[in-house]
Scaffold this motif. Structure first.
Motif, PDB file in Angstrom:
ATOM      1  N   GLY A 209       0.965  -1.159   0.105  1.00  0.00           N
ATOM      2  CA  GLY A 209       0.104   0.012  -0.045  1.00  0.00           C
ATOM      3  C   GLY A 209       0.887   1.085  -0.099  1.00  0.00           C
ATOM      4  N   PRO A 210       0.349   2.357   0.441  1.00  0.00           N
ATOM      5  CA  PRO A 210       0.948   3.784   0.103  1.00  0.00           C
ATOM      6  C   PRO A 210       1.989   3.988   1.146  1.00  0.00           C
ATOM      7  N   LYS A 211       1.878   3.468   2.494  1.00  0.00           N
ATOM      8  CA  LYS A 211       2.965   3.641   3.261  1.00  0.00           C
ATOM      9  C   LYS A 211       4.127   3.660   3.072  1.00  0.00           C
ATOM     10  N   PRO A 212       4.544   2.427   2.722  1.00  0.00           N
ATOM     11  CA  PRO A 212       6.044   2.124   2.524  1.00  0.00           C
ATOM     12  C   PRO A 212       6.862   3.270   1.559  1.00  0.00           C
ATOM     13  N   GLN A 213       5.896   3.519   0.588  1.00  0.00           N
ATOM     14  CA  GLN A 213       6.178   4.470  -0.486  1.00  0.00           C
ATOM     15  C   GLN A 213       6.718   5.932   0.206  1.00  0.00           C
ATOM     16  N   LEU A 214       5.485   6.110   1.072  1.00  0.00           N
ATOM     17  CA  LEU A 214       5.606   7.707   1.564  1.00  0.00           C
ATOM     18  C   LEU A 214       6.712   7.851   2.539  1.00  0.00           C
ATOM     19  N   VAL A 215       6.979   6.584   3.310  1.00  0.00           N
ATOM     20  CA  VAL A 215       8.232   6.877   4.056  1.00  0.00           C
ATOM     21  C   VAL A 215       9.763   6.804   3.246  1.00  0.00           C
ATOM     22  N   LYS A 216       9.629   6.263   2.341  1.00  0.00           N
ATOM     23  CA  LYS A 216      10.736   6.256   1.338  1.00  0.00           C
ATOM     24  C   LYS A 216      10.899   7.613   0.756  1.00  0.00           C
ATOM     25  N   GLN A 217       9.909   8.174   0.349  1.00  0.00           N
ATOM     26  CA  GLN A 217       9.764   9.797  -0.133  1.00  0.00           C
ATOM     27  C   GLN A 217      10.429  10.718   0.822  1.00  0.00           C
ATOM     28  N   LEU A 218      10.426  10.264   2.102  1.00  0.00           N
ATOM     29  CA  LEU A 218      10.887  11.368   3.165  1.00  0.00           C
ATOM     30  C   LEU A 218      12.532  10.893   3.218  1.00  0.00           C
ATOM     31  N   GLY A 219      13.046   9.863   2.686  1.00  0.00           N
ATOM     32  CA  GLY A 219      14.520   9.510   2.912  1.00  0.00           C
ATOM     33  C   GLY A 219      14.385   8.499   3.956  1.00  0.00           C
ATOM     34  N   GLY A 220      13.332   7.921   4.530  1.00  0.00           N
ATOM     35  CA  GLY A 220      13.390   6.942   5.597  1.00  0.00           C
ATOM     36  C   GLY A 220      13.416   5.656   5.211  1.00  0.00           C
ATOM     37  N   GLN A 221      13.286   4.720   6.259  1.00  0.00           N
ATOM     38  CA  GLN A 221      13.342   3.154   6.069  1.00  0.00           C
ATOM     39  C   GLN A 221      12.067   2.778   6.597  1.00  0.00           C
ATOM     40  N   TYR A 222      11.607   1.671   5.970  1.00  0.00           N
ATOM     41  CA  TYR A 222      10.327   1.230   6.298  1.00  0.00           C
ATOM     42  C   TYR A 222      10.468  -0.125   7.023  1.00  0.00           C
ATOM     43  N   HIS A 223       9.962  -0.328   8.082  1.00  0.00           N
ATOM     44  CA  HIS A 223      10.193  -1.679   8.838  1.00  0.00           C
ATOM     45  C   HIS A 223       8.548  -2.305   9.099  1.00  0.00           C
ATOM     46  N   THR A 224       8.694  -3.790   8.677  1.00  0.00           N
ATOM     47  CA  THR A 224       7.580  -4.470   9.393  1.00  0.00           C
ATOM     48  C   THR A 224       8.257  -5.587  10.205  1.00  0.00           C
ATOM     49  N   GLY A 225       7.205  -6.276  11.102  1.00  0.00           N
ATOM     50  CA  GLY A 225       7.596  -7.370  12.031  1.00  0.00           C
ATOM     51  C   GLY A 225       8.219  -6.838  13.325  1.00  0.00           C
ATOM     52  N   ALA A 226       8.873  -7.707  14.009  1.00  0.00           N
ATOM     53  CA  ALA A 226       9.438  -7.267  15.374  1.00  0.00           C
ATOM     54  C   ALA A 226      10.210  -6.247  15.537  1.00  0.00           C
ATOM     55  N   LEU A 227      10.013  -5.372  16.502  1.00  0.00           N
ATOM     56  CA  LEU A 227      10.902  -4.503  16.804  1.00  0.00           C
ATOM     57  C   LEU A 227      12.206  -4.721  17.112  1.00  0.00           C
ATOM     58  N   SER A 228      12.405  -5.984  17.655  1.00  0.00           N
ATOM     59  CA  SER A 228      13.657  -6.346  18.143  1.00  0.00           C
ATOM     60  C   SER A 228      14.556  -6.791  16.951  1.00  0.00           C
ATOM     61  N   ASN A 229      14.001  -6.965  15.809  1.00  0.00           N
ATOM     62  CA  ASN A 229      14.773  -7.082  14.693  1.00  0.00           C
ATOM     63  C   ASN A 229      15.408  -5.990  14.079  1.00  0.00           C
ATOM     64  N   LEU A 230      15.015  -4.722  14.852  1.00  0.00           N
ATOM     65  CA  LEU A 230      15.649  -3.506  13.899  1.00  0.00           C
ATOM     66  C   LEU A 230      17.047  -3.314  13.855  1.00  0.00           C
ATOM     67  N   GLY A 231      17.804  -3.932  14.787  1.00  0.00           N
ATOM     68  CA  GLY A 231      19.413  -3.996  14.564  1.00  0.00           C
ATOM     69  C   GLY A 231      19.961  -2.795  15.237  1.00  0.00           C
TER      70      GLY A 231
END
Ligand code: BGC
Length: 347
Positions: A209-231
């Protein structure tokens, strides 16, 4: 005129009704409504989990994310016919408390504040509404198609203002911000993180859907899944889901000297297992701060004007998924999978 009303405390009482023209008690500026944003609080109002009617009435006109055009304003008010305006939501308590006495009604200490469309005063979901000059914010005409985002933007402007004030308790150069939840609140939080030149990360359940793209357009990184996998452990976390399990993960994932800002209103009754011993130990040993934030005072609304003015207009437009007519209000209250912000057209 038509208005979208509820009977607070009575589930699913929402409906469009004929109501009297707005009373001059609500302010000297008469505004023709243009648009109204719908948010999670409106769903809570409709399901009777929240909300209070004006004294002496059982109905409340809902709506706190306003956008309108001045129809009539007294000379000397600073406003002219045709001005694009939004209305501040909260009014100070009458006592007033220490905070309200200095215009910081967002920090009201005794809970006797009122809120347009939420608590004891009618909102902006009507064809016309009135407002006091001190509680109206004029917008540049170029913001006409995104001005309805001002109210949620003001809430995030406050969140960022307080994060900054807390950060400045010591030498502070944050690099990373994690936002949990990519709804309108989360995405506006991410926008303001990008405007502060931080490395922006956004985590949400939805993978398409539109959310990953909107984050990318900000220059950000989009994540799904567990927060503990953030690294990594973020310097700042803006929690915008209100979901207990996500809040707990945020607490465990916060970096040294980290600030966790809770901006999502939770539903009651979310019990989970927490190791408060470890949590307290970490918070103490790592100087962490967890704080909650709600609402916005006039200074934050002015910060929000700047944030929206500086943002890419196409990106902001991308937050508005659908616009529905007032007569179609039931459709506006449906939740479609790709919805971010749904707006009711009142003009
Ligand atoms: C609104 C705030 C309000 C809060 C609590 C939120 O949805 O954006 O302005 O203070 O609800 O009522």
């Amino acid at each position: 005129m038509k208005a979208l009303t509820i009977v607070p405390g009575k589930p699913n009482s929402a409906g469009v009704q004929d109501v009297p023209e707005p009373s001059p008690d609500y302010g000297s500026i008469l505004v023709s409504a243009v648009e109204l944003g719908i948010c999670g609080t409106d769903f809570e109002l409709i399901s009777a989990e929240y909300g209070w009617p004006p004294p002496g009435s059982d109905h409340l006109i809902i709506g706190h994310e306003s956008l309108g055009r001045v129809e009539d304003a007294p000379s000397g008010s600073g406003f002219n016919k045709g001005d694009l305006v939004v209305g501040i939501v909260r009014r100070p308590d009458p006592v007033p408390c220490l905070a309200c006495a200095v215009g910081q009604w967002d920090m009201c200490r005794n809970g006797k504040y009122t809120e347009r469309g939420i608590k004891e005063v009618n909102g902006f979901a009507s064809e016309r509404w009135r407002i006091e000059p001190n509680y109206a914010i004029r917008l540049d005409p170029s913001l006409a198609d995104v001005g309805v985002l001002m109210e949620p933007a003001s809430v995030l402007a406050k969140a960022w203002d307080h994060i900054t004030r807390i950060g400045q308790r010591a030498e502070w150069k944050p690099k990373t911000v994690l936002v949990t939840g990519a709804g309108p609140i989360g995405l506006l939080a991410a926008l303001m993180g990008a405007q502060r030149h931080l490395e922006v990360h956004v985590l949400d359940r939805v993978a398409s859907g539109p959310k990953p793209q909107l984050v990318k357009q900000l220059g950000g990184q989009y994540h799904t899944g567990a927060l503990s996998n953030l690294g990594f452990k973020p310097d700042i976390i803006l929690e915008c889901t209100g979901v207990a399990s996500v809040i707990a993960e945020c607490m465990y994932q916060l970096g040294n000297d980290g600030i966790l800002c809770l901006a999502g209103v939770s539903s009651h009754g979310q019990k989970i297992d927490l190791d408060l011993g470890t949590m307290n130990r970490t918070m103490v040993l790592e100087n962490q701060v967890i704080f909650g934030t709600v609402n916005a005072n006039r200074s934050h609304w002015e910060m929000a004007v700047k944030a929206l003015s500086d943002a890419d207009r196409n990106w902001l437009r991308g937050l508005i998924s659908r616009k529905e007519k007032l007569s179609n209000w039931q459709k506006a209250l449906e939740r479609h999978p790709d919805d971010i912000k749904v707006v009711i057209e009142l003009a």
